[in-house]
Design an enzyme around this catalytic site. Sequence first.
Site, PDB file in Angstrom:
ATOM      1  N   LYS A   1       0.828  -1.205   0.000  1.00 36.53           N
ATOM      2  CA  LYS A   1       0.000   0.000   0.000  1.00 36.53           C
ATOM      3  C   LYS A   1       0.864   1.258   0.000  1.00 36.53           C
ATOM      4  CE  LYS A   1      -1.061  -0.600   4.902  1.00 36.53           C
ATOM      5  NZ  LYS A   1      -2.154  -0.786   5.856  1.00 36.53           N
ATOM      6  N   ARG A   2       2.078   1.121   0.529  1.00 31.95           N
ATOM      7  CA  ARG A   2       2.954   2.301   0.559  1.00 31.95           C
ATOM      8  C   ARG A   2       3.417   2.698  -0.853  1.00 31.95           C
ATOM      9  NH1 ARG A   2       0.932   3.429   4.760  1.00 31.95           N
ATOM     10  NH2 ARG A   2       1.332   2.185   6.605  1.00 31.95           N
TER      11      ARG A   2
END
Length: 510
Positions: A261-262
Amino acid sequence: MRVRFAPSPTGALHIGGVRTALYNYLLAKKMGGTFVLRIEDTDQKRYVPGAEDYILEALRWCGIEPEEGPGIGGEYGPYRQSERKHLYADYAQQLVDSGNAYYAFDTDEELTKMRADYEAEKKVFKYDHSVRRQMNNSLTMDADAVKARLASGEPYTIRLKVPTDELVNISDLVRDKVQFQSNELDDKIMMKGDGMPTYHLANVVDDHLMKITHVIRGEEWLPSTAHHVLLYRAFGWEDTMPKFAHLPLILKPTGKGKLSKRDGAKLGIPVFPLSWNDDKPEDSFVGFREFGFDPGAVVNFLAFLGWNPGTEQEMFSLAELCEAFSVEKIGKSGARFDFDKAKWFNQQYLMATDNAQLAKEVRPSVEAAGYTADDDMMESFVGMLKERVTFITDFVETGYYFFEPVKAYEEKMIRKKWKPDNRAKFEELSQFITNMEDFSPENVTEKVKAWINEDSGMGFGAVLPILRIATSGTMKGPDVFAMMSLLGKEEVVSRLQKGYDAFDAIKNNA
Ligand code: GLU
């Protein structure tokens, strides 16, 4: 065939989860099977309110509709594990009674100390066959002591007693044969101290009770599958054990490792289907939907992340995917998350979507910008721009000049093309346009072209850029005559006048 998508509502559903759901759905559709949604919410510590709604909304947006699930119903419900709590204790008890599991009374403090002691010796503690006889569990106590401890109300867990010295064989539809040596496997907890089952127990029990025939999930679950196979064996359910298919990892756009997700935040790209707003900014994400993607394009893109039809065809509707999909064509190696490819799919979708439908999808962003337009206007507008944009939200951004006066002119072009000496001629053009009666695209095209050819004394190369930039500010717009027709005669004439003044000023400052 019965398949299931079994997400845990621990936050926004990652795009990889959507791919898992999609592959399950496609396979069910292809084989005339049933697609079940099961919410695996037994981990109370990780439960996030709103996550279940998010999952449902994301699937619905993609057109992936479960046939059974929470809020939908079905013969094998309830479909939320928290509502099935009462079921699991009996199954855990069965495991204990048959000698496949045991009670463990080790406290958190004891286990933490154990881990620290191991770490001090540069070893990793694993609660497995090699240590279970030194731990505080029912294997190391006599029956009365166990009874007394259970009766005392102190918390305990139930652990799987993994057999020693065995090869656990998994036959996987994507990876063929996978083997695990049982001595490598830890004695996983089945029931936690809070009386809730772990993922492993609940997942296997529910797959069995819900008559799931195929388990299709991400590769990260492959190691757990060894435990699951042992559980099927312990319960005596081997005959009806589902077939497994583990999907390849989705890799970062560049470099090593799986998409996280980063990566989305770092690269400014979506890695979630829908936006998610969290109290913490670092846990808030922009979704594919809000980025301006068409759900059909997202589905098409996801289908190709780990599968391909074995032909040249790239554009598939959901219905076509249901026809073409097969497990045999799922790849083993990681699939790179190529955002440019996602954009390409979206462009193809916009171009292929008919104007009436597209107008509906674009309208919200037009209205959000404070503009109004009737359906005819919207359809012409999207029709003119659809080959020039990538996202739904680009329409209003690139084509704002259909709704309000031009905000800025491409000055470089003006400096090159605007000859103040020709202004008188351009004034004649304005007059010519004012006198036109039929302002249809065909007539504007025909008459203005004729005027340039016969009356302007200038070539197309001198007139068209000026017309374009005066009416839209840019050289990148759609067909200039069609654009003029849509803007309407008065508006065009007024823009021309404003443009000529602005162009003179630009030239004077140059
Ligand atoms: N609840 C698990 C998850 O969150 C399900 C994995 C599986 O499909 O077995 O992905």
